[in-house]
Design an enzyme around this catalytic site. Structure first.
Site, PDB file in Angstrom:
ATOM      1  N   PRO A 139      46.767  34.961  47.233  1.00  0.00           N
ATOM      2  CA  PRO A 139      47.544  35.658  46.207  1.00  0.00           C
ATOM      3  C   PRO A 139      48.578  36.665  46.719  1.00  0.00           C
ATOM      4  O   PRO A 139      48.455  37.878  46.520  1.00  0.00           O
ATOM      5  CB  PRO A 139      46.459  36.354  45.391  1.00  0.00           C
ATOM      6  N   CYS A 140      49.636  36.163  47.309  1.00  0.00           N
ATOM      7  CA  CYS A 140      50.701  37.032  47.788  1.00  0.00           C
ATOM      8  C   CYS A 140      51.425  37.722  46.632  1.00  0.00           C
ATOM      9  O   CYS A 140      52.083  38.744  46.836  1.00  0.00           O
ATOM     10  CB  CYS A 140      51.675  36.267  48.675  1.00  0.00           C
ATOM     11  N   HIS A 141      51.270  37.199  45.411  1.00  0.00           N
ATOM     12  CA  HIS A 141      51.905  37.832  44.250  1.00  0.00           C
ATOM     13  C   HIS A 141      51.287  39.193  43.932  1.00  0.00           C
ATOM     14  O   HIS A 141      51.878  39.970  43.208  1.00  0.00           O
ATOM     15  CB  HIS A 141      51.816  36.902  43.027  1.00  0.00           C
TER      16      HIS A 141
END
Length: 160
Positions: A126-128
């Site tokens: 989850p780089c978001h």
């Protein structure tokens, strides 16, 4: 040997790529750092059942943590950043600086940002969930609009 499939999502088509049966890529349409299509291998829609099931459960709000085996190719530093990304809880955010601190290198926030941007398995890794020091949205390979939608979704805001 690489194979791929394309699945529909509320964020547009997602291309899943596997290397010898292990997920190594999840790419959105128009994503920055998206490899050329010809590197994805043959299309095989039967190979990705578990990844598809988990992604569908995530998009329904029923899954908060993915349990897929992943193969992430990158430098040792990139892989360490991507491992830390997987530890950011669903619905929460952290800054690039906080992530750099967690890695024991508080001055590496720019390097963390670069590694974050090269994440080959978006959403699942989850780089978001990483934002600027002031909480602002900064670069996202899938586009800032998608990043905001993913964060809103995880924090319980209506998507439509």
């Amino acid at each position: 040997m690489k194979q791929h499939t394309v699945i529909d999502s509320s964020y547009g088509p997602l291309t899943l790529v596997a290397d010898d049966g292990v997920l190594c890529g999840l790419y959105m349409v128009g994503q920055r750092h998206r490899p050329p299509e010809e590197t994805f291998g043959e299309r095989d829609d039967t190979l990705f059942d578990e990844a598809t099931d988990q992604l569908q459960a995530y998009f329904r709000g029923e899954l908060k943590e993915f349990t897929l085996e992943l193969r992430m190719s990158g430098t040792p530093f990139q892989r360490s950043v991507w491992e830390q990304l997987r530890k950011i809880p669903y619905g929460e955010i952290c800054s690039y600086g906080e992530l750099a601190d967690t890695l024991g290198n508080p001055k590496a926030s720019r390097a963390v940002g670069l590694a974050n941007g090269k994440n080959p398995i978006g959403i699942i890794v989850p780089c978001h969930r990483v934002v600027g020091a002031d909480g602002s949205l900064t670069g996202y390979g899938g586009g800032l609009e998608r990043k905001q939608r993913l964060l809103d979704f995880e924090q319980g805001a209506a998507l439509f």
